[in-house]
Design a protein around this motif. Structure first.
Motif, PDB file in Angstrom:
ATOM      1  N   LYS A  20      -1.255  -4.720   9.718  1.00 47.88           N
ATOM      2  CA  LYS A  20       0.269  -4.682   9.538  1.00 47.88           C
ATOM      3  C   LYS A  20       0.652  -5.122  10.825  1.00 47.88           C
ATOM      4  CE  LYS A  20       4.449  -2.845   8.297  1.00 47.88           C
ATOM      5  NZ  LYS A  20       5.461  -1.846   7.645  1.00 47.88           N
ATOM      6  N   GLU A  21       0.296  -4.618  11.905  1.00 51.91           N
ATOM      7  CA  GLU A  21       0.845  -4.874  13.323  1.00 51.91           C
ATOM      8  C   GLU A  21       0.286  -6.429  13.763  1.00 51.91           C
ATOM      9  OE1 GLU A  21      -0.177  -2.278  16.653  1.00 51.91           O
ATOM     10  OE2 GLU A  21       0.428  -0.632  15.524  1.00 51.91           O
ATOM     11  N   ASP A  22      -0.761  -6.772  13.289  1.00 51.31           N
ATOM     12  CA  ASP A  22      -1.275  -8.049  13.627  1.00 51.31           C
ATOM     13  C   ASP A  22      -0.872  -9.096  12.795  1.00 51.31           C
ATOM     14  OD1 ASP A  22      -2.825  -6.947  15.743  1.00 51.31           O
ATOM     15  OD2 ASP A  22      -4.751  -7.023  14.648  1.00 51.31           O
ATOM     16  N   TYR A  23      -0.494  -8.878  11.625  1.00 50.90           N
ATOM     17  CA  TYR A  23      -0.181  -9.560  10.531  1.00 50.90           C
ATOM     18  C   TYR A  23       1.168  -9.272   9.814  1.00 50.90           C
ATOM     19  CZ  TYR A  23      -4.755 -11.291  11.208  1.00 50.90           C
ATOM     20  OH  TYR A  23      -6.099 -11.796  11.925  1.00 50.90           O
ATOM     21  N   PRO A  24       2.194  -9.029  10.436  1.00 50.39           N
ATOM     22  CA  PRO A  24       3.267  -8.197   9.965  1.00 50.39           C
ATOM     23  C   PRO A  24       4.059  -8.658   8.785  1.00 50.39           C
ATOM     24  CG  PRO A  24       3.952  -9.762  11.991  1.00 50.39           C
ATOM     25  CD  PRO A  24       2.324  -9.683  11.674  1.00 50.39           C
ATOM     26  N   LYS A  25       3.810 -10.028   8.259  1.00 44.92           N
ATOM     27  CA  LYS A  25       4.407 -10.447   7.106  1.00 44.92           C
ATOM     28  C   LYS A  25       3.434 -10.335   5.887  1.00 44.92           C
ATOM     29  CE  LYS A  25       7.555 -13.505   9.774  1.00 44.92           C
ATOM     30  NZ  LYS A  25       7.956 -14.779  10.009  1.00 44.92           N
ATOM     31  N   THR A  26       2.449  -9.712   5.956  1.00 40.39           N
ATOM     32  CA  THR A  26       1.475  -9.483   4.782  1.00 40.39           C
ATOM     33  C   THR A  26       1.075  -8.213   4.357  1.00 40.39           C
ATOM     34  OG1 THR A  26      -0.341  -9.199   6.325  1.00 40.39           O
ATOM     35  CG2 THR A  26       0.172 -11.546   5.770  1.00 40.39           C
ATOM     36  N   ILE A  27       1.712  -7.287   5.102  1.00 40.31           N
ATOM     37  CA  ILE A  27       1.439  -5.875   4.168  1.00 40.31           C
ATOM     38  C   ILE A  27       2.536  -4.989   4.376  1.00 40.31           C
ATOM     39  CG2 ILE A  27      -0.004  -3.805   4.706  1.00 40.31           C
ATOM     40  CD1 ILE A  27      -2.216  -5.496   5.828  1.00 40.31           C
ATOM     41  N   THR A  28       2.880  -4.333   3.452  1.00 38.18           N
ATOM     42  CA  THR A  28       3.907  -3.174   3.554  1.00 38.18           C
ATOM     43  C   THR A  28       3.127  -1.723   3.417  1.00 38.18           C
ATOM     44  OG1 THR A  28       5.601  -4.804   2.782  1.00 38.18           O
ATOM     45  CG2 THR A  28       6.002  -2.465   2.359  1.00 38.18           C
ATOM     46  N   LEU A  29       3.568  -0.872   3.900  1.00 39.15           N
ATOM     47  CA  LEU A  29       3.030   0.387   3.866  1.00 39.15           C
ATOM     48  C   LEU A  29       4.030   1.408   3.596  1.00 39.15           C
ATOM     49  CD1 LEU A  29       0.690   0.629   7.114  1.00 39.15           C
ATOM     50  CD2 LEU A  29       0.039   0.525   4.620  1.00 39.15           C
ATOM     51  N   LYS A  30       3.675   2.223   2.681  1.00 44.05           N
ATOM     52  CA  LYS A  30       4.989   3.101   2.265  1.00 44.05           C
ATOM     53  C   LYS A  30       4.146   4.552   1.999  1.00 44.05           C
ATOM     54  CE  LYS A  30       8.576   3.772  -1.086  1.00 44.05           C
ATOM     55  NZ  LYS A  30       9.311   3.104  -2.196  1.00 44.05           N
ATOM     56  N   ASN A  31       4.882   5.705   2.421  1.00 40.72           N
ATOM     57  CA  ASN A  31       4.513   7.249   2.415  1.00 40.72           C
ATOM     58  C   ASN A  31       5.661   7.797   1.450  1.00 40.72           C
ATOM     59  OD1 ASN A  31       2.122   7.791   4.050  1.00 40.72           O
ATOM     60  ND2 ASN A  31       3.493   6.776   5.826  1.00 40.72           N
ATOM     61  N   LEU A  32       5.089   8.288   0.306  1.00 47.91           N
ATOM     62  CA  LEU A  32       5.951   9.045  -0.759  1.00 47.91           C
ATOM     63  C   LEU A  32       5.436  10.482  -0.645  1.00 47.91           C
ATOM     64  CD1 LEU A  32       5.642   6.942  -4.020  1.00 47.91           C
ATOM     65  CD2 LEU A  32       7.563   6.909  -2.091  1.00 47.91           C
ATOM     66  N   ALA A  83       0.826  -1.195  -0.124  1.00 43.99           N
ATOM     67  CA  ALA A  83      -0.085  -0.140  -0.108  1.00 43.99           C
ATOM     68  C   ALA A  83       1.065   1.163  -0.137  1.00 43.99           C
ATOM     69  CB  ALA A  83      -0.765  -0.024   1.254  1.00 43.99           C
ATOM     70  N   VAL A  84       0.875   2.054  -1.031  1.00 45.85           N
ATOM     71  CA  VAL A  84       1.474   3.267  -1.127  1.00 45.85           C
ATOM     72  C   VAL A  84       0.560   4.597  -1.089  1.00 45.85           C
ATOM     73  CG1 VAL A  84       3.136   4.486  -2.551  1.00 45.85           C
ATOM     74  CG2 VAL A  84       3.288   2.218  -2.629  1.00 45.85           C
ATOM     75  N   PHE A  85       0.963   5.443  -0.027  1.00 43.39           N
ATOM     76  CA  PHE A  85       0.209   6.623   0.021  1.00 43.39           C
ATOM     77  C   PHE A  85       0.898   7.707  -0.471  1.00 43.39           C
ATOM     78  CE2 PHE A  85      -1.988   3.633   2.702  1.00 43.39           C
ATOM     79  CZ  PHE A  85      -3.168   4.079   2.800  1.00 43.39           C
ATOM     80  N   SER A  86       0.492   8.525  -1.485  1.00 45.33           N
ATOM     81  CA  SER A  86       1.181   9.752  -1.925  1.00 45.33           C
ATOM     82  C   SER A  86       0.705  10.825  -1.105  1.00 45.33           C
ATOM     83  CB  SER A  86       1.113   9.845  -3.324  1.00 45.33           C
ATOM     84  OG  SER A  86       1.557   8.685  -4.035  1.00 45.33           O
ATOM     85  N   HIS A  87       1.511  11.847  -0.957  1.00 43.10           N
ATOM     86  CA  HIS A  87       1.349  13.016  -0.160  1.00 43.10           C
ATOM     87  C   HIS A  87       1.826  14.208  -0.890  1.00 43.10           C
ATOM     88  CE1 HIS A  87       0.457  10.703   3.704  1.00 43.10           C
ATOM     89  NE2 HIS A  87       1.179   9.919   3.332  1.00 43.10           N
ATOM     90  N   LYS A  88       1.159  15.072  -0.984  1.00 47.34           N
ATOM     91  CA  LYS A  88       1.551  16.745  -1.198  1.00 47.34           C
ATOM     92  C   LYS A  88       1.413  17.654   0.190  1.00 47.34           C
ATOM     93  CE  LYS A  88       0.870  17.032  -6.023  1.00 47.34           C
ATOM     94  NZ  LYS A  88      -0.289  17.679  -7.156  1.00 47.34           N
ATOM     95  N   GLY A  89       2.633  17.528   0.654  1.00 46.07           N
ATOM     96  CA  GLY A  89       2.619  18.087   2.183  1.00 46.07           C
ATOM     97  C   GLY A  89       1.950  17.403   3.126  1.00 46.07           C
TER      98      GLY A  89
END
Length: 106
Positions: A92-104, A4-10
């Protein structure tokens, strides 16, 4: 793995893209995939159908991307996207090997 990738402007989330499979259980029995899909559908439908924001929603094989229009400063949409990030973080905390989160920052 779900990415899951969340893109940010500010401090504004402009786009969320979710792809992949959790791999927690066989297809059709994977509670992590079901949880992520349900959360994502709720948020995207809330933005497009309830708030009537003309977001660009792209649905592909194993990938969904929702991009808010530049003119959208809708606070409710930001609250929904922040809630989605929180939900995915908790999963992700409950299932750590299943989800990757990224902020851009874009």
């Amino acid at each position: 793995m779900i990415f899951a990738v969340f893109s940010h402007k500010g401090n504004r989330i402009t786009e969320v893209s979710v792809s992949g499979h959790a791999g927690y259980a066989p297809k059709g029995e994977d509670i992590v995939c079901a949880s992520v899909t349900s959360a994502l559908q709720t948020v995207v439908n809330g933005i497009t159908e309830v708030l009537k924001i003309p977001a660009d929603v792209q649905v592909e094989e194993n990938k969904i991307t929702c991009t808010l229009p530049d003119s959208s400063q809708e606070g409710a949409a930001q609250a929904l996207l922040q809630a989605l990030y929180l939900q995915l973080s908790l999963l992700k905390e409950d299932y750590p090997k299943t989800i990757t989160l990224k902020n851009l920052e874009v």
